[in-house]
Design a protein around this motif. Structure first.
Motif, PDB file in Angstrom:
ATOM      1  N   ASN A  78      -2.001 -17.923   3.673  1.00 17.62           N
ATOM      2  CA  ASN A  78      -1.536 -16.924   2.947  1.00 17.62           C
ATOM      3  C   ASN A  78      -0.636 -15.969   2.900  1.00 17.62           C
ATOM      4  N   ALA A  79       0.045 -16.001   1.646  1.00 19.32           N
ATOM      5  CA  ALA A  79       1.116 -15.615   1.097  1.00 19.32           C
ATOM      6  C   ALA A  79       1.917 -14.032   2.518  1.00 19.32           C
ATOM      7  N   ALA A  80       2.320 -14.045   2.092  1.00 19.96           N
ATOM      8  CA  ALA A  80       3.291 -12.284   2.546  1.00 19.96           C
ATOM      9  C   ALA A  80       2.734 -11.555   1.838  1.00 19.96           C
ATOM     10  N   GLY A  81       2.076 -10.251   2.190  1.00 22.21           N
ATOM     11  CA  GLY A  81       2.503  -9.204   0.873  1.00 22.21           C
ATOM     12  C   GLY A  81       3.213  -8.780   0.940  1.00 22.21           C
ATOM     13  N   ASP A  82       3.504  -8.377  -0.164  1.00 24.23           N
ATOM     14  CA  ASP A  82       4.233  -7.420  -1.236  1.00 24.23           C
ATOM     15  C   ASP A  82       4.230  -6.390  -1.338  1.00 24.23           C
ATOM     16  N   LEU A  83       4.956  -5.309  -1.043  1.00 21.55           N
ATOM     17  CA  LEU A  83       4.498  -3.639  -0.836  1.00 21.55           C
ATOM     18  C   LEU A  83       5.839  -3.531  -2.119  1.00 21.55           C
ATOM     19  N   VAL A  84       4.239  -2.758  -2.959  1.00 22.46           N
ATOM     20  CA  VAL A  84       4.290  -1.786  -4.531  1.00 22.46           C
ATOM     21  C   VAL A  84       4.167  -0.496  -3.611  1.00 22.46           C
ATOM     22  N   GLU A  85       5.367   0.612  -4.353  1.00 23.25           N
ATOM     23  CA  GLU A  85       4.883   2.006  -4.257  1.00 23.25           C
ATOM     24  C   GLU A  85       4.672   2.993  -5.796  1.00 23.25           C
ATOM     25  N   VAL A  86       3.419   3.113  -5.219  1.00 27.36           N
ATOM     26  CA  VAL A  86       2.639   3.992  -6.278  1.00 27.36           C
ATOM     27  C   VAL A  86       3.746   5.388  -6.387  1.00 27.36           C
ATOM     28  N   LYS A  87       3.739   5.869  -7.727  1.00 25.24           N
ATOM     29  CA  LYS A  87       4.223   7.092  -7.681  1.00 25.24           C
ATOM     30  C   LYS A  87       3.797   7.953  -8.353  1.00 25.24           C
TER      31      LYS A  87
END
Length: 259
Positions: free
Chosen positions: A250-259
């Motif tokens: 599994n790849a490490a999760g990449d956090l994306v903030e939604v504005k």
């Protein structure tokens, strides 16, 4: 009987004990001797990186009504031990297992084994390996099994994921890229694993579970690229289920903030 070691000179062929060498053909049972409970590497696949070696244990139980005099296990890749193209013998001075008496008729036997990249390991021998095993009683009875256990020897895998842009507006398109690579034992490096199905998953920022969004395939070089719609802040990752030659990752999760 000789077992070839891939990537090594003929003089580096695995040396077997005289006892094993004279009995290494189809399964044989003479008397009441039995082999059971064969466990390789704690029941897990033997996974090896692009360089170096891996040492692991193999254990099994031998029973005989007269008591147990000796035991040995040899690991190999091939249709049978006579036609093997790689393998390993125990890291003991005589190539045999160390047996501990559990009762008058039973012994628990174990030994460690080491496989080395570009010696006993090349890409062609990744996948299913077998355990050839023999046990002998004090009365001379013995059992020999050509395939006492099957186990996997695998090329270590790596997986990355990157979602962009960061941050992003809700409803906009996100592009998620990554790469699936695995140990290339022939070249002593990590190489792309092409034409493999990989899942794109998403986890909400305050959640503990991922949801699969879609399945994509790696290109010929192991690269990944796909798009999805940003619905809320959270983590994106790729997930690879694995194959017989390559473990799941599994790849490490990449956090994306939604504005």
């Amino acid at each position: 009987m000789h077992m070839r070691v891939v990537g090594a000179a003929v003089t580096g062929a695995l040396a077997l004990t005289a006892f094993a060498a004279t009995t290494a053909h189809a399964d044989e049972v003479h008397g009441d001797t039995k082999i059971s409970n064969v466990v390789v590497n704690g029941g897990k696949a033997v996974v090896v990186g692009a360089t170096g070696s891996k040492t692991f244990s193999v254990s099994f139980t031998v029973t005989d009504n007269s008591g147990v005099s000796l035991a040995q296990a040899i690991l190999y890749h091939g249709t049978d031990i006579e036609h093997s193209d790689s393998g390993a013998v125990a890291n003991t001075s005589d190539g045999r297992s160390k047996c501990t008496k559990a009762s008058a008729t039973t012994a628990n036997c174990t030994a460690t084994y080491t496989v080395q990249t570009r010696e006993s390991l090349i890409n062609a021998v990744a996948g299913s390996w077998k355990v050839w095993a023999i046990g002998q009683g004090k009365d001379g009875n013995f059992v020999q099994r050509d395939n006492a256990k099957t186990f996997q020897v695998q090329r270590l895998s790596k997986l990355t994921a990157n979602a962009a842009p960061e941050p992003v507006k809700k409803g906009k398109t996100l592009t998620v890229t990554g790469a699936l690579t695995r140990a290339n034992w022939d070249a002593a490096k990590y190489s792309g694993y092409g034409a493999q199905s990989v899942k794109l998953q998403f986890r909400k920022k305050n959640s503990n579970s991922y949801t699969t969004l879609k399945t994509v395939k790696t290109d010929s070089k192991g690269n990944l690229k796909t798009t999805t719609t940003a619905t809320g802040s959270g983590y994106y990752r790729f997930v690879f289920a694995g194959t017989s030659t390559t473990p799941a990752v599994n790849a490490a999760g990449d956090l994306v903030e939604v504005k």
